[in-house]
Design a protein around this motif. Structure first.
Motif, PDB file in Angstrom:
ATOM      1  N   GLU A 175       8.404  -1.941 -19.239  1.00 41.66           N
ATOM      2  CA  GLU A 175       8.385  -2.844 -18.108  1.00 41.66           C
ATOM      3  C   GLU A 175       6.880  -2.725 -17.652  1.00 41.66           C
ATOM      4  OE1 GLU A 175      10.097   0.588 -15.182  1.00 41.66           O
ATOM      5  OE2 GLU A 175      11.217  -0.904 -15.737  1.00 41.66           O
ATOM      6  N   GLU A 176       6.456  -3.497 -16.772  1.00 44.10           N
ATOM      7  CA  GLU A 176       5.023  -3.356 -16.087  1.00 44.10           C
ATOM      8  C   GLU A 176       4.754  -2.285 -15.521  1.00 44.10           C
ATOM      9  OE1 GLU A 176       4.712  -8.442 -15.754  1.00 44.10           O
ATOM     10  OE2 GLU A 176       3.923  -7.224 -14.229  1.00 44.10           O
ATOM     11  N   LEU A 177       3.732  -1.686 -15.305  1.00 40.61           N
ATOM     12  CA  LEU A 177       3.375  -0.504 -14.511  1.00 40.61           C
ATOM     13  C   LEU A 177       3.248  -1.120 -12.959  1.00 40.61           C
ATOM     14  CD1 LEU A 177       0.357   1.135 -16.361  1.00 40.61           C
ATOM     15  CD2 LEU A 177       2.632   1.747 -16.305  1.00 40.61           C
ATOM     16  N   PRO A 178       3.923  -0.360 -11.901  1.00 37.10           N
ATOM     17  CA  PRO A 178       3.765  -0.737 -10.529  1.00 37.10           C
ATOM     18  C   PRO A 178       2.172  -0.907 -10.337  1.00 37.10           C
ATOM     19  CG  PRO A 178       4.536   1.369 -10.738  1.00 37.10           C
ATOM     20  CD  PRO A 178       4.450   0.817 -12.214  1.00 37.10           C
ATOM     21  N   MET A 179       2.053  -1.763  -9.122  1.00 40.01           N
ATOM     22  CA  MET A 179       0.900  -1.914  -8.642  1.00 40.01           C
ATOM     23  C   MET A 179       1.162  -1.883  -7.301  1.00 40.01           C
ATOM     24  SD  MET A 179      -0.978  -5.043 -10.646  1.00 40.01           S
ATOM     25  CE  MET A 179      -1.109  -4.990 -12.434  1.00 40.01           C
ATOM     26  N   VAL A 180       0.061  -1.063  -6.481  1.00 37.66           N
ATOM     27  CA  VAL A 180       0.317  -0.971  -5.032  1.00 37.66           C
ATOM     28  C   VAL A 180      -1.342  -1.118  -4.584  1.00 37.66           C
ATOM     29  CG1 VAL A 180       2.069   0.316  -4.750  1.00 37.66           C
ATOM     30  CG2 VAL A 180      -0.005   1.393  -5.042  1.00 37.66           C
ATOM     31  N   PHE A 181      -1.424  -1.843  -3.352  1.00 41.59           N
ATOM     32  CA  PHE A 181      -2.705  -2.142  -2.778  1.00 41.59           C
ATOM     33  C   PHE A 181      -3.152  -1.294  -1.444  1.00 41.59           C
ATOM     34  CE2 PHE A 181      -1.272  -5.246  -5.626  1.00 41.59           C
ATOM     35  CZ  PHE A 181      -2.317  -5.558  -6.445  1.00 41.59           C
ATOM     36  N   ILE A 182      -4.057  -0.662  -1.371  1.00 39.57           N
ATOM     37  CA  ILE A 182      -4.320   0.060  -0.141  1.00 39.57           C
ATOM     38  C   ILE A 182      -5.840   0.261   0.233  1.00 39.57           C
ATOM     39  CG2 ILE A 182      -4.236   2.288  -1.171  1.00 39.57           C
ATOM     40  CD1 ILE A 182      -2.577   3.449   0.753  1.00 39.57           C
ATOM     41  N   SER A 183      -5.899   0.363   1.865  1.00 42.27           N
ATOM     42  CA  SER A 183      -7.320   0.720   2.358  1.00 42.27           C
ATOM     43  C   SER A 183      -7.138   2.036   2.957  1.00 42.27           C
ATOM     44  CB  SER A 183      -7.722  -0.176   3.016  1.00 42.27           C
ATOM     45  OG  SER A 183      -8.800  -0.161   3.741  1.00 42.27           O
ATOM     46  N   THR A 184      -8.206   2.975   2.750  1.00 46.89           N
ATOM     47  CA  THR A 184      -8.175   4.227   3.390  1.00 46.89           C
ATOM     48  C   THR A 184      -9.070   4.238   4.615  1.00 46.89           C
ATOM     49  OG1 THR A 184      -9.831   5.265   1.918  1.00 46.89           O
ATOM     50  CG2 THR A 184      -7.424   5.455   1.451  1.00 46.89           C
ATOM     51  N   GLN A 185      -9.749   3.032   4.785  1.00 51.21           N
ATOM     52  CA  GLN A 185     -10.595   2.743   5.779  1.00 51.21           C
ATOM     53  C   GLN A 185      -9.846   2.574   7.381  1.00 51.21           C
ATOM     54  OE1 GLN A 185     -14.181   3.114   5.781  1.00 51.21           O
ATOM     55  NE2 GLN A 185     -13.655   3.823   3.580  1.00 51.21           N
ATOM     56  N   LYS A 186     -10.398   3.391   8.331  1.00 47.05           N
ATOM     57  CA  LYS A 186      -9.795   2.813   9.738  1.00 47.05           C
ATOM     58  C   LYS A 186      -9.853   1.771  10.056  1.00 47.05           C
ATOM     59  CE  LYS A 186     -10.267   7.856  11.408  1.00 47.05           C
ATOM     60  NZ  LYS A 186     -10.658   8.520  12.472  1.00 47.05           N
ATOM     61  N   HIS A 187      -8.936   1.113  10.861  1.00 48.07           N
ATOM     62  CA  HIS A 187      -9.100  -0.476  11.150  1.00 48.07           C
ATOM     63  C   HIS A 187     -10.128  -0.600  12.230  1.00 48.07           C
ATOM     64  CE1 HIS A 187      -7.953  -4.460  11.995  1.00 48.07           C
ATOM     65  NE2 HIS A 187      -7.913  -4.070  13.313  1.00 48.07           N
ATOM     66  N   MET A 188     -10.899  -1.466  12.256  1.00 53.76           N
ATOM     67  CA  MET A 188     -11.980  -1.667  13.437  1.00 53.76           C
ATOM     68  C   MET A 188     -11.571  -3.098  13.961  1.00 53.76           C
ATOM     69  SD  MET A 188     -14.081   0.897  13.453  1.00 53.76           S
ATOM     70  CE  MET A 188     -15.346  -0.072  14.251  1.00 53.76           C
ATOM     71  N   LEU A 228      -0.338   2.484 -10.621  1.00 48.48           N
ATOM     72  CA  LEU A 228      -1.633   1.587 -10.383  1.00 48.48           C
ATOM     73  C   LEU A 228      -1.927   1.533  -9.048  1.00 48.48           C
ATOM     74  CD1 LEU A 228      -1.837  -0.771 -13.508  1.00 48.48           C
ATOM     75  CD2 LEU A 228      -2.405   1.557 -13.322  1.00 48.48           C
ATOM     76  N   VAL A 229      -3.035   2.162  -8.627  1.00 52.61           N
ATOM     77  CA  VAL A 229      -3.434   2.324  -6.907  1.00 52.61           C
ATOM     78  C   VAL A 229      -4.876   1.381  -6.654  1.00 52.61           C
ATOM     79  CG1 VAL A 229      -3.608   3.343  -4.716  1.00 52.61           C
ATOM     80  CG2 VAL A 229      -2.041   4.246  -6.427  1.00 52.61           C
ATOM     81  N   PHE A 230      -4.594   0.173  -6.165  1.00 52.78           N
ATOM     82  CA  PHE A 230      -6.034  -0.387  -6.021  1.00 52.78           C
ATOM     83  C   PHE A 230      -6.511  -0.227  -4.663  1.00 52.78           C
ATOM     84  CE2 PHE A 230      -3.900  -2.394  -9.734  1.00 52.78           C
ATOM     85  CZ  PHE A 230      -4.711  -2.629 -10.276  1.00 52.78           C
ATOM     86  N   THR A 231      -7.699   0.456  -4.551  1.00 56.43           N
ATOM     87  CA  THR A 231      -8.137   0.885  -3.459  1.00 56.43           C
ATOM     88  C   THR A 231      -9.005  -0.118  -2.715  1.00 56.43           C
ATOM     89  OG1 THR A 231     -10.002   2.028  -4.605  1.00 56.43           O
ATOM     90  CG2 THR A 231      -8.065   3.401  -4.046  1.00 56.43           C
ATOM     91  N   HIS A 232      -9.621   0.007  -1.559  1.00 56.17           N
ATOM     92  CA  HIS A 232     -10.657  -0.587  -0.905  1.00 56.17           C
ATOM     93  C   HIS A 232     -10.070  -2.229  -0.672  1.00 56.17           C
ATOM     94  CE1 HIS A 232     -12.983   2.488  -2.733  1.00 56.17           C
ATOM     95  NE2 HIS A 232     -13.930   2.110  -2.032  1.00 56.17           N
ATOM     96  N   ALA A 233      -8.707  -2.228  -0.523  1.00 54.98           N
ATOM     97  CA  ALA A 233      -7.936  -3.402  -0.146  1.00 54.98           C
ATOM     98  C   ALA A 233      -8.067  -3.568   1.545  1.00 54.98           C
ATOM     99  CB  ALA A 233      -6.783  -3.552  -0.746  1.00 54.98           C
ATOM    100  N   ASP A 234      -9.077  -3.580   2.064  1.00 58.17           N
ATOM    101  CA  ASP A 234      -9.265  -3.634   3.826  1.00 58.17           C
ATOM    102  C   ASP A 234      -8.762  -4.988   4.229  1.00 58.17           C
ATOM    103  OD1 ASP A 234     -10.695  -1.129   3.069  1.00 58.17           O
ATOM    104  OD2 ASP A 234     -12.517  -2.165   3.213  1.00 58.17           O
TER     105      ASP A 234
END
Length: 332
Positions: free
Chosen positions: A246-259, A210-216
């Motif tokens: 077992e629980e599904l793995p979760m990761v959190f990510i942002s694909t936006q460039k850092h400002m 499970l990939v949670f996006t927009h985690a800026d």
């Protein structure tokens, strides 16, 4: 008496994840403290641990030699339209391989593929461009398309997964993408869609991430409660709902460039923190993918036959439904 050196070992220096743990993630801080407490209770002090899974302690050079252009990790991304599937795969490949746009209309009208070398720490940790692995990324149309094309898209997605799992050596990872702001109901709907798409097979869940996006970084405080809830409440609910071991793995990510906050006029320069945050998120993501390199989701002949029979049943049900609707319209 010989004095022990306090400098890291060769393996530690080669490892790009050395001392990369985030200082801003409450869940990881708690887990790290618990790990340190257990460590001090059971053993004398040792050098700082290397923050990679025990099965992933290969050096940079050996990791790269395991996957090749002809033998990449095969990864498919699924999810609701607008939740960042295509952007996620583009981030992994380091280029704009797939179309992406903030829209309720799916920008991907068919299953697409692109291959390349995934360097998870670039450009956030300079000099680590050789660290990573070869991947074959598969992008798919989004669920919940505004033009109601799920009936067209889902069979194509199912066929692609079956082909890779049965005929092409197996599928290493199924990335199910969600925005971090999505509700629990939205997440459960996505899981049910995948469950229906793959039934009657259940073994594929071991390859789902499970990939949670927009985690800026700039909005991490806003979504911190979401993250805690996902880890502590939603994860166990998913496990129970799907009857998983077992629980599904979760990761959190942002694909936006850092400002940089300084250039935005919002405070001091935070580029170091931003780079560390992005590298840390990708480190966790990479670890989950890498764990599955030796256990891809595969279908044998019996399993393939079961899925084909299930698909025939679904087609028959659709035909019966259409006939019923035609008969009802005729009576009216």
């Amino acid at each position: 008496m010989t004095q022990m050196s306090s400098s890291p070992s060769i393996e530690t220096w080669e490892n790009p994840f050395f001392e990369l743990e985030s200082d801003y993630d409450p869940i990881m801080i708690a887990a790290k403290r618990s790990q340190q407490k257990q460590h001090h209770e059971s053993a004398p002090p040792t050098p700082p641990p290397i923050l990679v899974p025990s099965e992933s302690t290969a050096t940079t050079s050996s990791r790269r030699s395991i996957t090749t252009e002809d033998n990449p990790l095969k990864i498919i991304a699924l999810g609701k339209t607008g939740d960042g599937k295509s952007s996620l795969l583009n981030d992994m490949l380091g280029r704009e391989a797939f179309k992406h746009k903030r829209s309720v209309k799916s920008q991907t009208a068919e299953v697409q593929e692109s291959s390349g070398f995934w360097s998870p720490l670039q450009p956030h940790m300079p000099g680590k461009g050789n660290f990573g692995c070869h991947i074959r990324a598969i992008d798919t149309p989004g669920f919940g398309d505004s033009q109601l094309r799920d009936g067209q898209f889902i069979p194509a997605i199912r066929k692609k997964i079956i082909d890779v799992a049965a005929l092409e050596g197996g599928l290493h990872c199924i990335l199910l993408a969600f925005k971090i702001s999505n509700s629990t109901d939205t997440i459960m709907t996505g899981l049910r869609t995948l469950h229906e798409l793959m039934k009657p097979n259940k073994t594929f869940w071991k390859n789902v991430i499970l990939v949670f996006t927009h985690a800026d970084p700039s909005t991490i405080n806003r979504y911190r409660n979401n993250k805690v809830t996902l880890k502590t409440k939603v994860g166990p609910e998913i496990k129970e709902f799907l009857e998983l071991d077992e629980e599904l793995p979760m990761v959190f990510i942002s694909t936006q460039k850092h400002m940089c906050s300084y250039f935005k006029g919002m405070g001091d320069c935070d580029c170091v923190h931003g780079s560390r945050y992005h590298a840390d998120c990708r480190r966790r993501f990479y670890e989950q993918v890498w764990k599955r390199r030796n256990r891809p989701f595969q279908l044998d002949e019996d399993e393939l036959l079961q899925m084909e029979e299930e698909e025939e049943k679904e087609d028959d049900n659709v035909d019966d439904k259409k006939e019923t609707e035609v008969e009802e319209e005729g009576e009216q």
